[in-house]
Design a protein around this motif. Structure first.
Motif, PDB file in Angstrom:
ATOM      1  N   VAL A   1      -2.020   4.269   7.489  1.00 45.44           N
ATOM      2  CA  VAL A   1      -0.907   4.371   6.543  1.00 45.44           C
ATOM      3  C   VAL A   1      -0.693   3.001   5.906  1.00 45.44           C
ATOM      4  CG1 VAL A   1       1.531   4.887   6.209  1.00 45.44           C
ATOM      5  CG2 VAL A   1       0.221   6.170   7.906  1.00 45.44           C
ATOM      6  N   GLY A   2      -0.770   2.938   4.571  1.00 40.97           N
ATOM      7  CA  GLY A   2      -0.579   1.663   3.900  1.00 40.97           C
ATOM      8  C   GLY A   2      -0.846   1.751   2.421  1.00 40.97           C
ATOM      9  N   ALA A   3      -1.377   0.657   1.853  1.00 46.34           N
ATOM     10  CA  ALA A   3      -1.614   0.593   0.412  1.00 46.34           C
ATOM     11  C   ALA A   3      -2.909  -0.143   0.113  1.00 46.34           C
ATOM     12  CB  ALA A   3      -0.454  -0.104  -0.288  1.00 46.34           C
TER      13      ALA A   3
ATOM     14  N   SER B   1     -15.004  -5.265  -8.965  1.00 48.04           N
ATOM     15  CA  SER B   1     -13.574  -5.336  -8.656  1.00 48.04           C
ATOM     16  C   SER B   1     -13.386  -5.983  -7.290  1.00 48.04           C
ATOM     17  CB  SER B   1     -12.943  -3.939  -8.630  1.00 48.04           C
ATOM     18  OG  SER B   1     -13.048  -3.297  -9.877  1.00 48.04           O
ATOM     19  N   ILE B   2     -12.191  -6.470  -7.061  1.00 49.39           N
ATOM     20  CA  ILE B   2     -11.795  -6.941  -5.736  1.00 49.39           C
ATOM     21  C   ILE B   2     -10.729  -5.990  -5.206  1.00 49.39           C
ATOM     22  CG2 ILE B   2     -10.645  -8.773  -4.444  1.00 49.39           C
ATOM     23  CD1 ILE B   2     -11.958 -10.783  -6.283  1.00 49.39           C
ATOM     24  N   VAL B   3     -10.907  -5.532  -3.983  1.00 49.22           N
ATOM     25  CA  VAL B   3      -9.975  -4.582  -3.374  1.00 49.22           C
ATOM     26  C   VAL B   3      -9.301  -5.251  -2.177  1.00 49.22           C
ATOM     27  CG1 VAL B   3      -9.731  -2.352  -2.226  1.00 49.22           C
ATOM     28  CG2 VAL B   3     -11.364  -2.613  -4.099  1.00 49.22           C
ATOM     29  N   SER B   4      -7.978  -5.336  -2.233  1.00 50.45           N
ATOM     30  CA  SER B   4      -7.205  -5.845  -1.102  1.00 50.45           C
ATOM     31  C   SER B   4      -6.346  -4.718  -0.556  1.00 50.45           C
ATOM     32  CB  SER B   4      -6.332  -7.036  -1.530  1.00 50.45           C
ATOM     33  OG  SER B   4      -5.455  -6.655  -2.574  1.00 50.45           O
ATOM     34  N   GLU B   5      -6.263  -4.632   0.759  1.00 54.65           N
ATOM     35  CA  GLU B   5      -5.518  -3.550   1.396  1.00 54.65           C
ATOM     36  C   GLU B   5      -4.657  -4.089   2.533  1.00 54.65           C
ATOM     37  OE1 GLU B   5      -8.660   0.141   0.634  1.00 54.65           O
ATOM     38  OE2 GLU B   5      -8.509  -0.754   2.630  1.00 54.65           O
ATOM     39  N   MET B   6      -3.599  -3.365   2.825  1.00 50.08           N
ATOM     40  CA  MET B   6      -2.775  -3.649   3.998  1.00 50.08           C
ATOM     41  C   MET B   6      -2.306  -2.308   4.548  1.00 50.08           C
ATOM     42  SD  MET B   6       0.569  -6.099   4.555  1.00 50.08           S
ATOM     43  CE  MET B   6       1.635  -5.143   3.475  1.00 50.08           C
ATOM     44  N   TYR B   7      -2.576  -2.073   5.817  1.00 53.01           N
ATOM     45  CA  TYR B   7      -2.194  -0.778   6.385  1.00 53.01           C
ATOM     46  C   TYR B   7      -2.018  -0.877   7.894  1.00 53.01           C
ATOM     47  CZ  TYR B   7      -7.326  -0.775   6.873  1.00 53.01           C
ATOM     48  OH  TYR B   7      -8.619  -1.125   7.139  1.00 53.01           O
ATOM     49  N   LEU B   8      -1.267   0.073   8.435  1.00 53.15           N
ATOM     50  CA  LEU B   8      -1.167   0.266   9.871  1.00 53.15           C
ATOM     51  C   LEU B   8      -2.259   1.240  10.283  1.00 53.15           C
ATOM     52  CD1 LEU B   8       2.700   0.596  10.301  1.00 53.15           C
ATOM     53  CD2 LEU B   8       1.284  -1.311  11.070  1.00 53.15           C
TER      54      LEU B   8
END
Length: 234
Positions: A75-77, A88-95
């Motif tokens: 669960v995150g973004a 592209s550069i993909v950054s994510e943050m999630y539990l």
């Protein structure tokens, strides 16, 4: 089962790259890609079921017949920042809820057991676009917030620290995978499959490494202002 997942992911990436390479050859260009959506920035919500398991280092072959994968939750973004028509550069943050289990009579715990770990994870990926296909690779870092172990029906919390049998808070890994984007007039539907290969031994005494297969499908509109986009068509 994880070996089958890894083999399937490798075959998927090979098919993905070979098909898109053929399409580009037919168009006689390696630089200009017509699909301008590959340069667009997107912000996506992530709510996915994840297949997780452990690798036990030198003991992995001995335990392979007893290993049981577990289902986790992500669960995150995710934010895709379009840089060029093909990158592209993909950054994510999630539990992420991850872990693994062992069947009864295994050499490590004897009784049936499983470990659950709840982590805050931040990957940073390079994403290469080939038409509507994409390929991801990059490092990830995770902070393990909480964990529990269940042995023979009895559950206890994991301890984190530097003593024997403690677990590590910080964890590093590498993510690799690919996917496909279905474009509509106003939104995109993005399919992504990714293998998360843990590098850190999360247990001080048992050689345990996290492994997970993340499959996601999400829909989103383009980011309103794309400061990264260098495509003059936008």
């Amino acid at each position: 089962m994880i070996k089958h997942m890894k083999l399937g992911l490798i075959l998927f990436i090979i098919c993905l790259n070979s098909r898109t390479f053929g399409q580009i050859m037919e168009e006689n260009t390696f630089v200009k890609i017509e699909n301008h959506h590959s340069t667009t920035s997107y912000l996506d919500a992530l709510i996915n079921v994840v297949g997780t398991n452990f690798n036990y280092g030198e003991s992995n072959n001995e335990l392979s017949d007893y290993k049981q994968p577990l289902l986790g939750l992500q669960v995150g973004a995710s934010f895709q920042a379009g840089i060029t028509p093909s990158f592209s550069i993909v950054s994510e943050m999630y539990l992420l809820m991850k872990g693994g289990g062992l069947k009864p009579e295994n050499p490590m715990t004897t009784d049936k057991s499983n470990i659950r770990i709840y982590s805050l994870e931040l990957p940073l990926l390079a994403r290469f676009h080939l038409g509507q296909f994409h390929f991801n690779i990059g490092p990830s870092i995770a902070y393990n917030l909480y964990g529990s172990q269940k042995i023979a029906g009895s559950t206890s919390g994991l301890s984190f620290g530097n003593s024997n049998n403690d677990f590590q808070r910080w964890e590093t890994g590498v993510q690799i995978g690919g996917g496909y984007t279905f474009n509509t007039k106003r939104k995109r539907l993005n399919f992504d499959i990714r293998y998360n290969y843990g590098i850190t031994d999360i247990s001080n005494g048992n050689n345990i490494y996290n492994r997970s297969l993340i499959v996601s499908l999400h829909s989103s509109k383009p980011w309103k202002k794309n400061s990264f986009n260098r495509d003059k068509k936008e």
